[in-house]
Design an enzyme around this catalytic site. Structure first.
Site, PDB file in Angstrom:
ATOM      1  N   GLY A  75     -10.538  -6.235   6.440  1.00 14.81           N
ATOM      2  CA  GLY A  75     -10.763  -4.790   6.361  1.00 14.81           C
ATOM      3  C   GLY A  75     -10.057  -4.210   5.148  1.00 14.81           C
ATOM      4  O   GLY A  75      -9.453  -4.931   4.352  1.00 14.81           O
ATOM      5  N   HIS A  96       0.851  -1.189   0.000  1.00 17.03           N
ATOM      6  CA  HIS A  96       0.000   0.000   0.000  1.00 17.03           C
ATOM      7  C   HIS A  96       0.894   1.250   0.000  1.00 17.03           C
ATOM      8  O   HIS A  96       1.832   1.326   0.791  1.00 17.03           O
ATOM      9  CB  HIS A  96      -0.901  -0.015   1.241  1.00 17.03           C
ATOM     10  CG  HIS A  96      -1.778   1.182   1.326  1.00 17.03           C
ATOM     11  ND1 HIS A  96      -2.887   1.345   0.518  1.00 17.03           N
ATOM     12  CD2 HIS A  96      -1.703   2.298   2.093  1.00 17.03           C
ATOM     13  CE1 HIS A  96      -3.452   2.504   0.788  1.00 17.03           C
ATOM     14  NE2 HIS A  96      -2.760   3.098   1.738  1.00 17.03           N
TER      15      HIS A  96
HETATM   16  C1  GRF Z   1       1.643   0.749  -6.011  1.00 19.53           C
HETATM   17  O1  GRF Z   1       2.053   1.994  -5.513  1.00 19.53           O
HETATM   18  C2  GRF Z   1       0.661   0.085  -5.096  1.00 19.53           C
HETATM   19  O2  GRF Z   1       0.926   0.260  -3.747  1.00 19.53           O
HETATM   20  C3  GRF Z   1      -0.608   0.808  -5.476  1.00 19.53           C
HETATM   21  O3  GRF Z   1      -0.554   0.882  -6.866  1.00 19.53           O
HETATM   22  C4  GRF Z   1       0.811   0.919  -7.280  1.00 19.53           C
HETATM   23  C5  GRF Z   1       1.016  -0.209  -8.254  1.00 19.53           C
HETATM   24  O4  GRF Z   1       2.086   0.028  -9.082  1.00 19.53           O
HETATM   25  N1  GRF Z   1      -1.768   0.159  -4.955  1.00 19.53           N
HETATM   26  P1  GRF Z   1       2.585  -1.045 -10.159  1.00 19.53           P
HETATM   27  O5  GRF Z   1       1.344  -1.521 -10.928  1.00 19.53           O
HETATM   28  O6  GRF Z   1       3.248  -2.158  -9.445  1.00 19.53           O
HETATM   29  O7  GRF Z   1       3.510  -0.274 -11.042  1.00 19.53           O
END
Ligand code: GRF
Length: 209
Positions: A152, A118
């Site tokens: 969650g 995240h």
């Molecule tokens: C990452 O920053 C992830 O945490 C968020 O979306 C981005 C995905 O990047 N949920 P990628 O597709 O791996 O380039």
């Protein structure tokens, strides 16, 4: 004769550009699956036509897509996704920018071994706009969190976090790019440690053996 090192099976789920997936693939290609302790055996997505799937195909990996809109209910989609993942018998499932909340069936099968990344320092700024929300709040530091998924939204036990400073001139995309540089390294490091060492979850604490 020394025992052959165990190579854990990873299924990676993506929804977008797949740079986190690529970082895993690059690391494994550079050092080999035995040194890393894991191999990506398949890549799944909730949509077609994304670079994340193209990266998997270029790496010669099997892919699958399960779109919510192809199912009558969210639960049916969730069960279909769980089934598709299970077919590859993963030890760990990695959500690398997978932008869907999974449901009961998925968690019943993969709870405690489903890792998400995240782009914020949880428990601050959960949800789909972690970078935008941190910026709008005026946070001076933010970052990324690798955690296990529970029922969650971005609330599961934290495995590791990386810190990124917010700059005055940052917009969402500049900040997200700097977060992703840290995030990719962290994800690669954490997944490798989980694969090689194993883990247990004690309440909110993740212990990597
Ligand atoms: C990452 O920053 C992830 O945490 C968020 O979306 C981005 C995905 O990047 N949920 P990628 O597709 O791996 O380039």
């Amino acid at each position: 004769m020394a025992a052959k090192p165990v190579v854990k099976r990873l299924v990676v789920l993506v929804s977008g550009s797949g740079t986190n997936l690529q970082a895993l693939l690059d690391e494994i290609a550079a050092g080999g699956t035995e040194a890393y302790g894991a191999a990506v055996v398949a890549v799944g997505a909730d949509r077609d036509g994304i670079e994340g799937l193209a990266r998997a195909e270029r790496a010669g990996l099997p892919t699958f897509v399960r779109r919510v809109k192809d199912y009558d209910t969210r639960d049916e989609w969730d069960a279909a996704l769980a089934e598709a993942v299970d077919a590859y018998e993963p030890d760990l499932v990695v959500s690398a920018g997978f932008m869907k909340i999974v449901g009961k069936e998925f968690l019943a099968r993969f709870g405690g071994r489903f890792v998400n990344t995240h782009p914020a320092l949880l428990p601050s700024f959960p949800g789909a706009h972690g970078v935008r929300d941190a910026l709008a709040y005026g946070a001076k530091v933010t970052g990324c969190t690798v955690h296990f998924v529970d029922d969650g939204v971005d609330t599961g036990p934290i495995i590791a976090q990386g810190v990124v400073e917010v700059r005055d001139e940052d917009d969402e995309s500049a900040l997200h790019e700097r977060i992703k540089e840290v995030e990719r390294r962290l994800l690669v490091e954490v997944v490798g440690r989980l694969a090689r060492n194993g883990h247990r979850i004690e309440g909110r604490k993740v212990v990597i053996q």
